[in-house]
Motif scaffolding. Sequence first.
Motif, PDB file in Angstrom:
ATOM      1  N   ALA A 102      -8.965  -9.248   9.756  1.00  0.00           N
ATOM      2  CA  ALA A 102      -9.246  -7.983  10.415  1.00  0.00           C
ATOM      3  C   ALA A 102      -9.196  -8.140  11.929  1.00  0.00           C
ATOM      4  N   THR A 103      -8.529  -7.202  12.594  1.00  0.00           N
ATOM      5  CA  THR A 103      -8.476  -7.201  14.053  1.00  0.00           C
ATOM      6  C   THR A 103      -9.545  -6.300  14.662  1.00  0.00           C
ATOM      7  N   SER A 104     -10.205  -5.526  13.806  1.00  0.00           N
ATOM      8  CA  SER A 104     -11.294  -4.654  14.247  1.00  0.00           C
ATOM      9  C   SER A 104     -12.128  -4.289  13.023  1.00  0.00           C
ATOM     10  N   PRO A 105     -13.353  -3.815  13.212  1.00  0.00           N
ATOM     11  CA  PRO A 105     -14.144  -3.383  12.047  1.00  0.00           C
ATOM     12  C   PRO A 105     -13.469  -2.212  11.342  1.00  0.00           C
ATOM     13  N   GLY A 106     -13.678  -2.119  10.030  1.00  0.00           N
ATOM     14  CA  GLY A 106     -13.062  -1.014   9.307  1.00  0.00           C
ATOM     15  C   GLY A 106     -13.430  -1.014   7.843  1.00  0.00           C
ATOM     16  N   THR A 107     -12.711  -0.191   7.090  1.00  0.00           N
ATOM     17  CA  THR A 107     -12.934  -0.085   5.650  1.00  0.00           C
ATOM     18  C   THR A 107     -11.590  -0.041   4.929  1.00  0.00           C
ATOM     19  N   ALA A 108     -11.607  -0.501   3.695  1.00  0.00           N
ATOM     20  CA  ALA A 108     -10.406  -0.456   2.862  1.00  0.00           C
ATOM     21  C   ALA A 108     -10.817  -0.286   1.409  1.00  0.00           C
ATOM     22  N   LEU A 109      -9.961   0.390   0.655  1.00  0.00           N
ATOM     23  CA  LEU A 109     -10.158   0.499  -0.788  1.00  0.00           C
ATOM     24  C   LEU A 109      -9.421  -0.649  -1.460  1.00  0.00           C
ATOM     25  N   VAL A 110     -10.110  -1.355  -2.342  1.00  0.00           N
ATOM     26  CA  VAL A 110      -9.518  -2.471  -3.084  1.00  0.00           C
ATOM     27  C   VAL A 110      -9.157  -1.955  -4.475  1.00  0.00           C
ATOM     28  N   ILE A 111      -7.872  -2.000  -4.802  1.00  0.00           N
ATOM     29  CA  ILE A 111      -7.379  -1.441  -6.061  1.00  0.00           C
ATOM     30  C   ILE A 111      -6.760  -2.565  -6.888  1.00  0.00           C
ATOM     31  N   GLU A 112      -7.193  -2.709  -8.111  1.00  0.00           N
ATOM     32  CA  GLU A 112      -6.643  -3.744  -8.978  1.00  0.00           C
ATOM     33  C   GLU A 112      -5.180  -3.444  -9.310  1.00  0.00           C
ATOM     34  N   LYS A 113      -4.416  -4.500  -9.481  1.00  0.00           N
ATOM     35  CA  LYS A 113      -2.977  -4.383  -9.746  1.00  0.00           C
ATOM     36  C   LYS A 113      -2.705  -3.482 -10.957  1.00  0.00           C
ATOM     37  N   ALA A 114      -3.405  -3.694 -12.056  1.00  0.00           N
ATOM     38  CA  ALA A 114      -3.170  -2.913 -13.272  1.00  0.00           C
ATOM     39  C   ALA A 114      -3.454  -1.432 -13.048  1.00  0.00           C
TER      40      ALA A 114
END
Length: 227
Positions: A102-114
């Motif tokens: 990460a280059t800055s604070p933030g959020t992301a959704l983690v989605i499984e491959k299937a």
Amino acid sequence: MKAPIQQANQAAAKPAIQSVFDIGTFFASSVRSNLLEFRKKQKLFSQGDPANHLFYIREGGVRVAVTSAAGKAAIVAVLGPGDFLGESCLVGQPLWIGTAIATSPGTALVIEKAEMLRLLHAEHALSDQFIAYMVKRYIRTEEDLIDQLFNSSEKRLARTLLLMARYGKHNQQMMLPKVSQAVLAEMVGTTRSRINFFMNKFKKLGFIEYNGGLKINNSLLAVVLRD
């Protein structure tokens, strides 16, 4: 009172209002995913780890670096809000080929491959936008290669700064968090001393400003367009 036929004709003449499919909203409301809050310099995954999920970045920035067997590192992607990270797992890539930090604070959704594969088959609007996104990423990769092969380090630095600021996009952010010249040197493919020289030049010409961060002015585009 208007005749029923006249009213029907007028109703038919009105253009239909089509709803715009928003990937971020869809993922937040309809997808089985985990919300990841990350801090600056946090590692999202490491080179060589199993690749079995992908990320949809909602806020913040992430850079992806690849390290050779000899220990030499190169930054191959800088991503921000609205970007996917790790989508290569969808086509069978078993391991991460780079490290995401990460280059800055933030959020992301983690989605499984299937789950993502299921959605791409079931949701046509999503698959259409995902294909369009991947085509744009492919074009960007071609542009990066051309930039590296044919442009000077000054032009490459100017283009890198504009891309980091997401210039021309709906979510452009012309004020960037502090970024070290060593990191910029890795991204551009030159030495730190050359980065220092050009950054001082850009500042003197008013292309950039330092004010608690790094402000990118629209005039920097002139460096990229210059013959």
